[in-house]
Design a protein around this motif. Structure first.
Motif, PDB file in Angstrom:
ATOM      1  N   ARG A  67       0.824  -1.216   0.000  1.00 18.95           N
ATOM      2  CA  ARG A  67       0.000   0.000   0.000  1.00 18.95           C
ATOM      3  C   ARG A  67       0.858   1.266   0.000  1.00 18.95           C
ATOM      4  O   ARG A  67       1.925   1.296   0.580  1.00 18.95           O
ATOM      5  N   GLU A  68       0.294   2.330  -0.563  1.00 19.09           N
ATOM      6  CA  GLU A  68       0.922   3.647  -0.455  1.00 19.09           C
ATOM      7  C   GLU A  68       0.526   4.344   0.842  1.00 19.09           C
ATOM      8  O   GLU A  68       1.221   5.246   1.286  1.00 19.09           O
ATOM      9  N   GLN A  69      -0.585   3.936   1.448  1.00 18.60           N
ATOM     10  CA  GLN A  69      -1.075   4.569   2.668  1.00 18.60           C
ATOM     11  C   GLN A  69      -0.277   4.081   3.883  1.00 18.60           C
ATOM     12  O   GLN A  69       0.305   3.007   3.879  1.00 18.60           O
ATOM     13  N   ARG A  70      -0.304   4.893   4.938  1.00 19.01           N
ATOM     14  CA  ARG A  70       0.339   4.517   6.196  1.00 19.01           C
ATOM     15  C   ARG A  70      -0.196   3.175   6.666  1.00 19.01           C
ATOM     16  O   ARG A  70      -1.371   2.867   6.475  1.00 19.01           O
ATOM     17  N   LEU A  71       0.679   2.407   7.297  1.00 19.02           N
ATOM     18  CA  LEU A  71       0.315   1.076   7.770  1.00 19.02           C
ATOM     19  C   LEU A  71      -0.172   1.123   9.207  1.00 19.02           C
ATOM     20  O   LEU A  71       0.277   1.949  10.000  1.00 19.02           O
TER      21      LEU A  71
ATOM     22  N   HIS B  41       3.248  -4.189   3.264  1.00 18.45           N
ATOM     23  CA  HIS B  41       4.453  -3.400   2.981  1.00 18.45           C
ATOM     24  C   HIS B  41       4.035  -2.084   2.342  1.00 18.45           C
ATOM     25  O   HIS B  41       3.073  -2.033   1.579  1.00 18.45           O
ATOM     26  N   ARG B  42       4.765  -1.038   2.649  1.00 12.09           N
ATOM     27  CA  ARG B  42       4.526   0.286   2.055  1.00 12.09           C
ATOM     28  C   ARG B  42       5.175   0.380   0.686  1.00 12.09           C
ATOM     29  O   ARG B  42       6.152  -0.281   0.377  1.00 12.09           O
ATOM     30  N   SER B  43       4.645   1.300  -0.103  1.00 15.61           N
ATOM     31  CA  SER B  43       5.291   1.742  -1.333  1.00 15.61           C
ATOM     32  C   SER B  43       5.279   3.259  -1.310  1.00 15.61           C
ATOM     33  O   SER B  43       4.627   3.873  -0.467  1.00 15.61           O
TER      34      SER B  43
ATOM     35  N   LEU C 251       8.651   7.584   1.998  1.00 17.47           N
ATOM     36  CA  LEU C 251       8.564   7.443   3.451  1.00 17.47           C
ATOM     37  C   LEU C 251       9.636   8.298   4.109  1.00 17.47           C
ATOM     38  O   LEU C 251      10.774   8.363   3.639  1.00 17.47           O
TER      39      LEU C 251
ATOM     40  N   GLU D  91       8.807   6.374   9.772  1.00 14.99           N
ATOM     41  CA  GLU D  91       7.559   5.815   9.245  1.00 14.99           C
ATOM     42  C   GLU D  91       7.667   4.297   9.144  1.00 14.99           C
ATOM     43  O   GLU D  91       8.738   3.741   8.909  1.00 14.99           O
TER      44      GLU D  91
ATOM     45  N   ALA E 264       7.506   0.875   7.439  1.00 13.08           N
ATOM     46  CA  ALA E 264       7.706   0.382   6.084  1.00 13.08           C
ATOM     47  C   ALA E 264       7.066  -0.985   5.865  1.00 13.08           C
ATOM     48  O   ALA E 264       6.611  -1.289   4.761  1.00 13.08           O
TER      49      ALA E 264
END
Length: 151
Positions: A21-25, A93-95, A98, A102, A104
């Motif tokens: 995701r691009e959004q915060r986890l 996982h983030r994309s 960041l 933050e 990841a």
């Protein structure tokens, strides 16, 4: 919210969440996803962006994701589920961009006992980092950049 990517309900080795995701986890989301009344052990790994890497200052980073990364993440999670004693597994996982501090990546495993939960969680994060095509582009303190994890 449960995402049963294996096509069956909760059982031994069920992958309940596998996303990029691009959004915060949310740590709570991942922790909630692996809860199971049969499990006395739940382990969680949270990877955060640190301010240095290999002796260099890091200001921020960008995660780039190959188009096959989500499918590979699901495959990796299912492989770990198949070789572990975990009841439920989750990985997010983030994309994108960041900043320092933050989150990841968040990985969790639940199992009847703690040893199996620890082993599955470690296997999942290690295999994810080694095999899912996600690349880190670090922005360094001196103004330079470097790619990490490229094939």
């Amino acid at each position: 919210m449960e995402h049963d990517v294996t096509g069956v309900g909760p059982r031994t080795g069920t992958v309940v969440l596998a996303e990029i995701r691009e959004q915060r986890l949310s740590v709570d989301e991942v922790l909630d996803a692996v809860q199971d009344p049969s499990c006395g052990g739940v382990t969680l790994f949270v990877g955060v962006v640190r301010d240095h890497d290999r002796g260099q200052d890091v200001d921020s980073l960008d995660y780039s994701v190959h188009p096959t990364a989500v499918a590979r993440l699901v495959e990796v999670a299912e492989e770990v589920a198949g070789r572990s004693q975990a009841a439920r597994l989750a990985a997010v996982h983030r994309s994108g961009h960041l900043g320092i501090g933050e989150i990841a990546v968040v990985v969790a495993a639940s199992a009847p006992h703690r040893d199996a939960a620890f082993a599955a969680c470690r296997d999942l994060i290690d295999t994810l980092k080694a095999e899912v095509p996600i690349w880190k582009h670090q922005h360094l303190g001196g103004g330079g950049t470097e790619w990490v994890g490229m094939p």
